[in-house]
Design an enzyme around this catalytic site. Sequence first.
Site, mmCIF file in Angstrom:
data_model
loop_
_atom_site.group_PDB
_atom_site.id
_atom_site.type_symbol
_atom_site.label_atom_id
_atom_site.label_comp_id
_atom_site.label_asym_id
_atom_site.label_seq_id
_atom_site.Cartn_x
_atom_site.Cartn_y
_atom_site.Cartn_z
ATOM 1 N N ASP A 118 0.804 -1.156 -0.165
ATOM 2 C CA ASP A 118 0.085 -0.190 0.069
ATOM 3 C C ASP A 118 0.862 1.283 -0.036
ATOM 4 O O ASP A 118 2.124 1.191 -0.581
ATOM 5 C CB ASP A 118 -0.832 -0.028 1.171
ATOM 6 C CG ASP A 118 -2.321 0.646 1.004
ATOM 7 O OD1 ASP A 118 -2.441 1.934 0.991
ATOM 8 O OD2 ASP A 118 -3.316 -0.250 0.805
ATOM 9 N N HIS A 160 -3.677 5.167 4.586
ATOM 10 C CA HIS A 160 -4.533 4.099 4.128
ATOM 11 C C HIS A 160 -3.718 2.622 4.469
ATOM 12 O O HIS A 160 -4.517 1.838 5.293
ATOM 13 C CB HIS A 160 -4.622 4.073 2.563
ATOM 14 C CG HIS A 160 -5.464 2.867 1.931
ATOM 15 N ND1 HIS A 160 -5.271 1.920 1.260
ATOM 16 C CD2 HIS A 160 -6.928 2.905 2.039
ATOM 17 C CE1 HIS A 160 -6.164 1.083 0.805
ATOM 18 N NE2 HIS A 160 -7.239 1.826 1.321
ATOM 19 N N SER A 197 -11.669 -1.541 1.148
ATOM 20 C CA SER A 197 -10.585 -1.591 1.628
ATOM 21 C C SER A 197 -10.398 -2.219 3.060
ATOM 22 O O SER A 197 -9.598 -2.522 3.519
ATOM 23 C CB SER A 197 -9.880 -0.112 1.728
ATOM 24 O OG SER A 197 -9.445 0.190 0.279
#
Length: 739
Positions: free
Chosen positions: A190, A232, A408
């Site tokens: 990520d 994230h 996600s």
Amino acid sequence: MFSTFVLVCGCLLQRKLVTTEGHHGTNRHVFYAVQMDGGSKAAEDLAKQHGLEFIQRVGFLEGLYTLRDSRGRRDRATFEHRLATASGGAGEALRSADKPHLDPFLARHPGLPGRFSWELICSRRTESAADSPAEDRRSDQSLTFNDPLWPMQWELFAQGEYSSSGFDLNVMPVWRNNITGKGVVVSIIDDGVDHTNKDLKRNFEPLASFDLRASHGLSHDPMPVRDEENSHGTHCAGEVAMEANNSYCGVGIAFNARIGGIRLLDGSVTDAMEATALTYNIHFIDIYVCSWGPRDDGAEMDGPHRLTEQALRLGTHKGRHGKGSIFVWAAGNGGIQHDHCGADGYVNSIYNIAIGAVTQTGEPAYFGEPCPGVMAVTLSGAGVGGSLPLVTVTNIGDGCVTHFPGTSSAAPIAAGILALALEVNPELTWRDVQHLIAKTAKIPDPEETDWSINAAGYHVHHRYGFGLLDAGLMVQQAALFQSVAPQKTCMQEITLHPARIFLPGHGVTVNIQSEACRGTVNQINSLEHVQVRVSISAACRGDLSISLESPGGTLSLLLDTRPNDASTAGLKNWTLMTVHCWGERPQGQWTLQVTDHKGTVRSCTRPSEAEVAGALLSATLILYGTYHPHKTTHEGPLQSIVSMGSHHPVPLGGLYQRDRSPPLDLIRWVYQMERDRKVQAADIPIPAKSKHTEGDPVSEAAAPMPAGTSRTLSGPCALYSSFLYPCEGFVPTAESLSK
């Protein structure tokens, strides 16, 4: 002399490192992925000869190296031709743009001001308190944690004010048996992972971490830029492995797993960078979590490119010492844009476990994308009528957040469940894991239309896959799971001479009679994945739908219409995939249908009514599965349903195989059975090494590993523990990449 094959895989790669979106920068480089004989020394010599900088080998892919060009060249095409044919080697230069489209599903949606929806993977619905006797739940309810936000983690254990949702992941019975992810390594590919966060520090694993954004330098530190756009990966890591009982934030679903991060997304991404990330330390990392993919705008159509496809195949065939790396991938957040995950090549890969999301009531999340490549769903808490909190960590503020909706957030949860399953049975292969999902996923909402039961008895849905993950059930079934038979692959090219032309508002149908490689070493009589590779010309790509019907009558909508896709590019060697034929017999007639739905895309203009809408140029049917010599052919009504890990007789005389829409009463019957037979702690058979000894189960389950503890490296692996490839003992061959 050595031969070279040059792939220009990163044209004009920007160095700006503050966002996951593509930006226009001033410092530009061209990266080349060079495939050549002669090893690193030959690649270094080639770089010096042409004024390039040698960077590194591309992951575990043999003979592939990254070179960087920082010079401005007026005639780059001539330079690339000279590079490709260097030293007398025959080659070619293929230019492919860098991939700023790899968004971590950070898409702002109308109606949610200031909120973000993200994309990824799976989970299964569990029984609500109202559906089981209080005494049955009491034994699994006694675990408590001192983490302040634990009472808000309804997705792990519905309690207090959140118990009315009726759903959780049924993880309590697993934790009660001291199964907490110990010995399993998960890496988040990520925008980085903040390993200094108090809830991640103890479980952080440097050997599962790497920074691909640091000018390709060698670093095990995946620390992201400290802003909201780059939090994230840290969110994802927290859901998997937040430390338990440390009086901070919340609890990870596999809170004793080792967690790492591979920093990839903070800027534009090349094919070589993706391949490097997906094959990084493949014998050490068990599960890779990828909460990103093509833009969810309903117009883009993209997926893994050549090197990434090789990396996925290599990982599943050679990773984890031959058992195969587990890749958990997002199914997409483009639902509000009427996107379809058949347009996402990562979802269409047989090597990836694609996961969608459902709300706290079991309904499909409004942002989710349907397609028959989705394997399962998990809980997101994001509903149209209001959302529930989702607790995880972040790299800004006080380090803890209570809002992380979208697929996600579902992906790392799915990875956490798989980590629990791998702890109880480390011998599971990548295909074993997919079989477990198919056999244990539960129907979350029987009232949702379009549920189907295939000819082998599996319940499937284009939005749910096989259903909602249940941690207790999956671990129970994993404990004694017998590995599946070797995978067989059978390809059948369909002759289309001339091409099949279709008019506006019409389509073409191609019947494919398949013997599934009968009489050869690749003979299949029990399906797993089915792919169709097609080339189609189209006046308006978004007006197309593509469906495939199996010999057993199961209909898969491989690609649906997309109102935002006005492209005239059609599909060129595009691979579509379905898991809806799982367990079926492949012999018989397959029906492929391509239809033009003129008018779906309003921005498309067609000069005349008589104009041809498109043509089916080529098609290849690819069957994957196993061969069981003693499997019998059954005709007539379906006799059993696959649920809760086993077969259950169908009531009321059976279901005819070609009933595409099974009776609602049958779906309700399966749903009720799956709710009534919820797995408890005593139902899970635990191997001796996993059983906890005397003492408080809470403190034992939450007992942290000593700081710095990680899986032991021995032999040649130990020599490389501080480098990019901690274990160089594995050397893939060209033959292994082609299989």
